[in-house]
Design a protein around this motif. Structure first.
Motif, PDB file in Angstrom:
ATOM      1  N   THR A  91      -3.287   0.826   8.198  1.00 13.40           N
ATOM      2  CA  THR A  91      -2.560   0.141   6.459  1.00 13.40           C
ATOM      3  C   THR A  91      -3.178   1.004   5.272  1.00 13.40           C
ATOM      4  OG1 THR A  91      -2.776  -2.212   7.392  1.00 13.40           O
ATOM      5  CG2 THR A  91      -2.754  -2.347   4.979  1.00 13.40           C
ATOM      6  N   CYS A  92      -4.617   1.273   5.751  1.00 13.22           N
ATOM      7  CA  CYS A  92      -5.301   2.018   4.641  1.00 13.22           C
ATOM      8  C   CYS A  92      -4.702   3.192   4.333  1.00 13.22           C
ATOM      9  CB  CYS A  92      -6.173   2.240   4.975  1.00 13.22           C
ATOM     10  SG  CYS A  92      -7.408   2.080   3.475  1.00 13.22           S
ATOM     11  N   LEU A 124     -11.685  -7.527   5.943  1.00 12.43           N
ATOM     12  CA  LEU A 124     -11.976  -6.678   5.762  1.00 12.43           C
ATOM     13  C   LEU A 124     -11.982  -6.876   3.767  1.00 12.43           C
ATOM     14  CD1 LEU A 124     -10.783  -2.713   6.802  1.00 12.43           C
ATOM     15  CD2 LEU A 124     -12.441  -5.067   7.645  1.00 12.43           C
ATOM     16  N   VAL A 125     -11.094  -7.601   3.421  1.00 14.27           N
ATOM     17  CA  VAL A 125     -11.521  -8.091   1.822  1.00 14.27           C
ATOM     18  C   VAL A 125     -12.565  -9.442   2.171  1.00 14.27           C
ATOM     19  CG1 VAL A 125     -10.799  -9.931   0.498  1.00 14.27           C
ATOM     20  CG2 VAL A 125      -9.246  -7.479   1.099  1.00 14.27           C
ATOM     21  N   VAL A 176     -10.376   4.774   5.712  1.00 14.18           N
ATOM     22  CA  VAL A 176     -10.307   3.742   5.303  1.00 14.18           C
ATOM     23  C   VAL A 176     -12.162   3.054   4.275  1.00 14.18           C
ATOM     24  CG1 VAL A 176     -11.662   1.632   6.360  1.00 14.18           C
ATOM     25  CG2 VAL A 176     -10.318   2.997   7.676  1.00 14.18           C
ATOM     26  N   ARG A 177     -10.964   2.996   3.158  1.00 13.35           N
ATOM     27  CA  ARG A 177     -12.132   2.815   2.098  1.00 13.35           C
ATOM     28  C   ARG A 177     -12.377   1.307   1.998  1.00 13.35           C
ATOM     29  NH1 ARG A 177      -9.869   6.517  -1.501  1.00 13.35           N
ATOM     30  NH2 ARG A 177      -8.166   8.066   0.205  1.00 13.35           N
ATOM     31  N   ARG A 220      -6.359  -5.424  -1.528  1.00  9.15           N
ATOM     32  CA  ARG A 220      -6.032  -6.375  -0.811  1.00  9.15           C
ATOM     33  C   ARG A 220      -5.493  -6.844   0.481  1.00  9.15           C
ATOM     34  NH1 ARG A 220      -9.906  -8.906  -3.513  1.00  9.15           N
ATOM     35  NH2 ARG A 220      -9.066 -11.098  -2.383  1.00  9.15           N
ATOM     36  N   ALA A 221      -4.599  -5.600   1.069  1.00  2.47           N
ATOM     37  CA  ALA A 221      -4.243  -5.712   1.994  1.00  2.47           C
ATOM     38  C   ALA A 221      -4.555  -5.706   4.093  1.00  2.47           C
ATOM     39  CB  ALA A 221      -3.454  -4.370   2.261  1.00  2.47           C
ATOM     40  N   CYS A 222      -6.143  -6.043   3.572  1.00  2.00           N
ATOM     41  CA  CYS A 222      -6.401  -5.906   5.161  1.00  2.00           C
ATOM     42  C   CYS A 222      -7.781  -7.510   5.036  1.00  2.00           C
ATOM     43  CB  CYS A 222      -7.396  -5.300   5.384  1.00  2.00           C
ATOM     44  SG  CYS A 222      -6.310  -3.382   5.340  1.00  2.00           S
ATOM     45  N   VAL A 255      -6.166   1.578  -5.585  1.00  2.00           N
ATOM     46  CA  VAL A 255      -7.163   1.764  -4.385  1.00  2.00           C
ATOM     47  C   VAL A 255      -7.997   0.849  -4.691  1.00  2.00           C
ATOM     48  CG1 VAL A 255      -8.434   2.579  -3.131  1.00  2.00           C
ATOM     49  CG2 VAL A 255      -6.504   3.803  -3.174  1.00  2.00           C
ATOM     50  N   VAL A 300       1.322  -1.353   0.750  1.00  2.00           N
ATOM     51  CA  VAL A 300       0.072  -0.499  -0.112  1.00  2.00           C
ATOM     52  C   VAL A 300       0.843   0.798   0.300  1.00  2.00           C
ATOM     53  CG1 VAL A 300      -1.240   1.248   1.369  1.00  2.00           C
ATOM     54  CG2 VAL A 300      -1.666  -1.085   1.167  1.00  2.00           C
TER      55      VAL A 300
END
Ligand code: SF4
Length: 273
Positions: free
Chosen positions: A177-178, A65-66, A161-162, A60-62, A56, A39
């Motif tokens: 992270t976001c 949440l994904v 946060v997205r 798929r970093a979290c 963005v 990210v």
């Protein structure tokens, strides 16, 4: 596949990049961040707002949440059972040269996580876009999906946060992270922005962390309040607004008239006639 309510086109749910979803900034080959370091790297390398929006939108970093955003996109809410859900991170929406930058919190599971556009498809967004329309900042009073023709020249709406989080509560690690996505977006638009509107106390704290605003750490931080204005070191004005959540609107803590006052003030602070 399910049919998009406005375009009549069929999509998987979640939507795959490059399949024609209105406003999808990504292509099948757009690089996907898989962890916090990626990210940071992709956000730091983004050279334009469309480029940033693309990376963005496929992040798929979290893992938590994904899984949640995609699970919601498959299970759906009964009222939207016949619609495809975006089910991906939601990029900022609006002008790439905004004079007003609005900072929210995170997408709603059946709102922006369904429509793919910030604040679109839920009660908060209904209130926000109606107020922006009354202020002359967008071209129509409703924002129902990504193909409805909504347009603005003056405003950009984003969030720290997205991805839609379970119970509307990202963890501190997910927020960290976001964060580079918002930091990069701010880097790309800041020269145009005259006013930041922070929706809620958390949005206010986030705005005070933005690059060029961080000098505020050296002094007592300005406190959030509805209608509070802080002059930032860069000359940008930060304007506080209660979040137009269903609860705030239902209880009358925030009314349409109060939202109107905020955007009248935001325009004045931004020098918009
Ligand atoms: S919350 Fe942000 S960093 Fe985490 S997966 Fe979504 S877009 Fe990526």
């Amino acid at each position: 596949m399910l049919v998009h309510p406005n375009t009549g086109l069929a999509f998987d749910s979640p939507v795959l990049p490059g399949t024609g979803w209105p406003g999808d900034p990504a292509e099948p080959g757009t690089p996907k961040a898989a962890d916090a370091a990626q990210v940071r790297a992709l956000a730091g390398a983004a050279g334009s707002v469309p480029e940033l929006d693309a990376v963005v939108s496929v992040c798929r970093a979290c893992p938590r949440l994904v899984a949640w955003r995609e699970e919601v996109a498959v299970a759906k809410r009964r009222a939207f059972a016949d619609q495809p859900y975006w089910g991906r991170p939601v990029p900022g929406w609006g002008s790439i040269r905004p004079r007003i930058f609005i900072v929210g919190l995170a997408p709603a599971a059946h709102g922006a996580n369904r429509t793919g556009r910030m604040f679109t498809g839920d009660r908060s967004g209904d209130q926000l876009y109606a107020a922006l329309y009354r202020a002359g900042l967008v071209n129509q009073p409703t924002s129902v999906d990504a193909a409805d023709g909504l347009h603005t020249k003056q405003v950009r709406i984003s969030a720290p946060v997205r991805c839609a989080p379970p119970a509307n509560a990202p963890t501190p690690a997910e927020r960290d992270t976001c964060w580079p996505w918002l930091e990069a977006e701010w880097r790309l638009v800041a020269e145009h922005v005259r006013t930041i509107v922070a929706l809620g106390g958390f949005g206010w704290q986030i705005a005070l962390r933005l690059p060029g605003v961080t000098a505020m750490r050296a002094t007592p931080k300005p406190r959030f309040g509805h209608g509070a204005v802080a002059e930032l070191p860069s000359g940008v004005r930060l304007l506080g607004c209660y979040h137009p959540s269903q609860q705030n609107m239902f209880t009358g803590r925030l009314t349409p008239a109060m939202l109107d006052d905020i955007f009248i003030e935001a325009k004045k602070l931004a020098g918009i006639k």
